[in-house]
Design an enzyme around this catalytic site. Structure first.
Site, short mmCIF file in Angstrom:
data_model
loop_
_atom_site.label_atom_id
_atom_site.label_comp_id
_atom_site.label_asym_id
_atom_site.label_seq_id
_atom_site.Cartn_x
_atom_site.Cartn_y
_atom_site.Cartn_z
N SER A 217 0.79 -1.07 -0.11
CA SER A 217 -0.07 0.12 0.00
C SER A 217 1.01 1.33 -0.11
O SER A 217 0.26 2.48 -0.53
CB SER A 217 -0.79 0.15 1.06
OG SER A 217 -0.32 -0.29 2.23
N ASP B 278 -2.64 7.11 11.58
CA ASP B 278 -1.55 6.24 10.49
C ASP B 278 -0.31 7.10 10.70
O ASP B 278 -0.38 8.25 9.86
CB ASP B 278 -2.44 6.28 9.31
CG ASP B 278 -1.80 5.70 8.33
OD1 ASP B 278 -0.39 5.28 8.57
OD2 ASP B 278 -2.35 5.44 7.24
N HIS C 237 1.76 5.54 6.27
CA HIS C 237 1.32 5.94 5.08
C HIS C 237 1.82 7.54 4.85
O HIS C 237 2.14 8.04 5.65
CB HIS C 237 0.01 5.91 4.59
CG HIS C 237 -0.42 4.25 4.43
ND1 HIS C 237 -0.88 3.67 5.58
CD2 HIS C 237 -0.16 3.46 3.59
CE1 HIS C 237 -0.85 2.34 5.22
NE2 HIS C 237 -0.48 2.12 3.94
#
Ligand SMILES: *[C@@H]1O[C@H](CO)[C@@H](O)[C@H](O)[C@H]1NC(C)=O
Ligand SMILES: *[C@@H]1O[C@H](CO)[C@@H](O)[C@H](O)[C@H]1NC(C)=O
Ligand SMILES: *[C@@H]1O[C@H](CO)[C@@H](O)[C@H](O)[C@H]1NC(C)=O
Ligand SMILES: *[C@@H]1O[C@H](CO)[C@@H](O)[C@H](O)[C@H]1NC(C)=O
Ligand SMILES: *[C@@H]1O[C@H](CO)[C@@H](O)[C@H](O)[C@H]1NC(C)=O
Ligand SMILES: *[C@@H]1O[C@H](CO)[C@@H](O)[C@H](O)[C@H]1NC(C)=O
Length: 408
Positions: free
Chosen positions: A159, A384, A387
């Site tokens: 990802s 998060d 990312h």
């Protein structure tokens, strides 16, 4: 399947929510996450012989080894052997950056669109990477597409790699005039997303394959880092050279560095056998750092990137996650390939990204599942810090990739 309305990235990104970036962070996970962010890109060279439909493959030889070019007259050029693109500093530049707005990009992922999801401090979008001895060339979508004419640029990985692909699509898309015809296609299971610009017969693709070896996190929608096991020799599956023959193959939980080493060995072997070195250009994007542990940069223990609004300024800062041993494993694998006649360019983005603790989505992204009361009370628990917001750091990785592609 044509996905004009449905944003494929949104569907895919849903999976990443199941990464252990929620409540139960622990050190094992730290190792796992730094592992899976490593990925590579290959630029498939079409033979470029559309005018002479010869059945034989092109003999075009591609090489872009910066260090071997001895054009030292122009210090401002990439080809200067003095210029290491990965050593430099971040320079505030709110005139040129961001290179696009998240709203302008049709394919923006809701997992990465921090501004859309409420982030108010937006200075993370305004930084340019300045290598010490040269400048990165200004990104030019048309120039890139010219290079990609009749070719595929494929981002292979997990990802994080997909974030880089989204960034690349946004960079190119927002620089195109509307007369271009583009399309987004995707396999039903979202393993492969293909963005095509018809005028150039060029595609920019993302192929979901964490580690490039078969693992139980393969499915882009249903994967869980914490349950990851790897079957190292299954690279063939992803390479689509037939399916892995042994359905009862040994699944092992092994020490991560070791897995990584084995994976790279398998990867190297596969490359050596199957890549047409005359037609394919290979890049390996180094580990993307995480900012899960604020004590590493001297903030309060128990905190993470949540609430961070400024980057780390200590030169050469490196968190515990960016294990030099991992880097060494990559270097060894790439060195080994070189002796076998295969050149892989390492895009060493680890250090430049290390500084950017403020550039992660944190809590500013779509929540795929409703937050619990407990989470709401403790935003750290669902921030998060793996990312990257877009526009943001991956745009710079792509500017570097662009510089490499451009000078070929
Ligand atoms: C390039 O840099 C070197 C030292 O870094 C310097 O001596 C040389 O004059 C520079 N050349 C040009 C063309 O700027
Ligand atoms: C850039 O930042 C400076 C200083 O923060 C500010 O004065 C200026 O208005 C900003 N310019 C743009 C285009 O946002
Ligand atoms: C379009 O690009 C693909 C590679 O992505 C190539 O195989 C094909 O031959 C190209 N088509 C034309 C008409 O050049
Ligand atoms: C996704 O679908 C493609 C074909 O549609 C298939 O080749 C591939 O193995 C599938 N990937 C996964 C992870 O199921
Ligand atoms: C690659 O090109 C070289 C010479 O340019 C040639 O000898 C070699 O056979 C080619 N390899 C393949 C796999 O086409
Ligand atoms: C990447 O850069 C870091 C420091 O900037 C260095 O320690 C590491 O060896 C480099 N890795 C590669 C593969 O060049």
């Amino acid at each position: 399947m044509k996905l004009a309305k449905v944003q494929p990235i949104v569907l895919v990104a849903g999976g990443s929510n199941t990464w252990g970036i929620r409540n139960t962070f622990h050190s094992l996970l730290a190792i796992l996450t730094t592992l899976i962010v490593i990925s590579f890109i290959y630029l498939k060279q079409d033979n470029g012989t559309q005018l002479s439909p010869s059945p034989s493959p092109s003999q075009e030889h591609l090489e872009i080894d910066v260090s071997q070019d001895d054009d030292t007259n122009n210090n401002n050029s990439l080809s200067s052997s003095k210029c290491d693109l990965f050593n430099g500093k971040w320079v505030f530049d709110n005139e040129s950056y961001p290179l696009y707005k998240d709203k302008e990009c049709k394919f923006m992922s809701d997992q990465l669109a921090c501004e859309k999801f409420g982030r108010k401090d937006l200075s993370y979008q305004n930084w340019r990477w300045k290598p010490n001895h040269c400048d990165l060339p200004r990104f030019n979508g048309a120039a890139l597409l010219e290079r990609l004419r009749n070719k595929r640029l494929v981002f292979v990985g997990d990802s994080l790699n997909r974030g880089q692909w989204v960034s690349m699509v946004c960079l190119v898309e927002t620089s195109l005039s509307s007369i271009h015809h583009t399309s987004m296609h995707s396999t039903a299971n979202e393993s492969l997303n293909i963005w095509k610009v018809k005028e150039y017969n060029a595609t920019i693709e993302h192929y979901w394959s964490p580690l490039l070896v078969e693992s139980n996190s393969d499915d882009p929608v249903h994967h869980r880092v914490v349950e990851r096991t790897v079957r190292v020799n299954a690279i063939e599956k992803h390479a689509r050279w037939g399916t892995f023959g042994d359905p009862n193959g040994v699944y092992k939980k092994v020490e991560m560095l070791r897995v990584y080493e084995m994976a790279l060995r398998t990867w190297s072997d596969w490359l050596e056998v199957h890549v047409d070195r005359n037609k394919t250009q290979l890049f390996f994007v180094s580990m993307s750092p995480t900012h899960e542990r604020a004590e590493e940069w001297g903030a309060a223990k128990g905190d993470n990137c949540y609430k961070e609004t400024e980057m780390i300024t200590k030169e050469g800062y490196s968190g515990e996650g960016s294990d030099p041993k991992m880097m060494q494993v990559v270097e060894n694998a790439v060195e080994g390939l070189k002796t076998r006649g295969l050149n892989v360019q390492i895009l060493n983005i680890t250090q430049l990204s290390e500084y950017r603790k403020e550039a992660h989505p944190s809590i500013y992204r779509k929540q795929w599942e409703p937050l619990t009361q407990k989470q709401i009370q403790d935003p750290n628990s669902y921030a998060d810090c793996i990312h990257w917001c877009l526009p943001g750091v991956p745009d710079v990785w792509n500017e570097i990739l662009y510089a490499y592609i451009l000078q070929q």
